[in-house]
Write an enzyme that holds these catalytic residues in place. Sequence first.
Site, PDB file in Angstrom:
ATOM      1  N   SER A 149       0.618  -1.025   0.123  1.00 44.98           N
ATOM      2  CA  SER A 149       0.061  -0.025  -0.042  1.00 44.98           C
ATOM      3  C   SER A 149       0.880   1.169  -0.020  1.00 44.98           C
ATOM      4  O   SER A 149       1.602   1.522  -0.885  1.00 44.98           O
ATOM      5  CB  SER A 149      -1.102  -0.137   1.297  1.00 44.98           C
ATOM      6  OG  SER A 149      -1.894   0.843   1.209  1.00 44.98           O
ATOM      7  N   ASP A 247      -9.983  -3.883  -4.821  1.00 46.78           N
ATOM      8  CA  ASP A 247      -9.308  -2.911  -4.242  1.00 46.78           C
ATOM      9  C   ASP A 247      -9.316  -1.674  -4.932  1.00 46.78           C
ATOM     10  O   ASP A 247      -9.164  -1.544  -6.104  1.00 46.78           O
ATOM     11  CB  ASP A 247      -7.636  -3.539  -4.030  1.00 46.78           C
ATOM     12  CG  ASP A 247      -6.817  -2.262  -3.362  1.00 46.78           C
ATOM     13  OD1 ASP A 247      -7.316  -1.361  -2.954  1.00 46.78           O
ATOM     14  OD2 ASP A 247      -5.783  -2.301  -3.384  1.00 46.78           O
ATOM     15  N   HIS A 277      -8.070  -5.056  -0.556  1.00 49.98           N
ATOM     16  CA  HIS A 277      -6.556  -4.445  -0.002  1.00 49.98           C
ATOM     17  C   HIS A 277      -6.549  -4.795   1.437  1.00 49.98           C
ATOM     18  O   HIS A 277      -7.277  -4.812   2.326  1.00 49.98           O
ATOM     19  CB  HIS A 277      -7.103  -3.006   0.271  1.00 49.98           C
ATOM     20  CG  HIS A 277      -6.119  -1.857   0.136  1.00 49.98           C
ATOM     21  ND1 HIS A 277      -5.027  -1.458  -0.769  1.00 49.98           N
ATOM     22  CD2 HIS A 277      -5.472  -1.323   1.295  1.00 49.98           C
ATOM     23  CE1 HIS A 277      -4.147  -0.962  -0.242  1.00 49.98           C
ATOM     24  NE2 HIS A 277      -3.998  -0.899   1.155  1.00 49.98           N
TER      25      HIS A 277
END
Length: 303
Positions: A149, A247, A277
């Site tokens: 991320s 995501d 995610h």
Amino acid sequence: MLFEEIAFAVLSAASQVANQLTDHYLLERRLKAALGRPAIFHPNRWRNLTAGNGVPIHLFFPQDVAPSGVLLFFHGGGWTSGGTESYARVCQVMAQITRRCVVSVDYRLAPEHPFPAGLDDCYSVTESFYTHPSRWGIRGQDIVLIGDSAGANLCAAVSLRARDTGDFLPTAQILLYPALWNDYSENSPFPSLRENGQNYLLTARRLQDYMSYYAPQEEKNNPYVAPLLCRDLSRQPPTLLFSAEHDPLRDEGETYAAALRRAGNQVECFRVPNALHGYFSLSPRVPIVRMTYGRINRFLKNL
């Protein structure tokens, strides 16, 4: 498949709680730290040190085997939360499965320390490892960058900055559902933000909040903030990139992989089906996590 469906349902339910409880970044930090601590912390398998310009790092070692290299890990958390505590279990698992020493970097967090503070910390540690590998008892070619991320964003930014400065050249980078753009409003060019930007673990609103904490307005178009804005993506290291089907960041990650490939780089990109995610933080017994580690180990073996 049932295990995967259960994991998906758990993450979906947790996301509803997270979106209600973590509007404030300080609360999110405490929540993630509490949830991320392993039930059993192996004291003989980790050490606290500093590197670069005094940046705290935490080393995690595999059990009963000499590590075959180093994974420099930059954690996620929207540049505002996360850290060694919240990722301790993930790092222990990563060290054991990859048989590598995992170096978790405790970079400074926004909004107290906005861009480029976190990037400077990650770059300083990476430069220390690549330019003085013997100090750490390793070879430079045995060091690989990995992040998830916001941490994957920092990996990409470190690689671009290293290319631009000529200080060193990363051996490889592994990007797990990276954040690579600067606008998570309705003006985003990526359909996945509209498809998956509500009701999941990561929402478009939270992405906008994270970006506002991290990057001052005058820095929003800096390619080290949003690597997809970089006009020259040549001379980047071999890259393994994972996107998650559900995501909001899915499309920007896949777009970055395609752009790296067009620029002449070696790239492997995998869309993980039925994944949210943050899925990499689930148990390695979950099929999609086990599959991800399998691809990571194959990638590392072929470097």
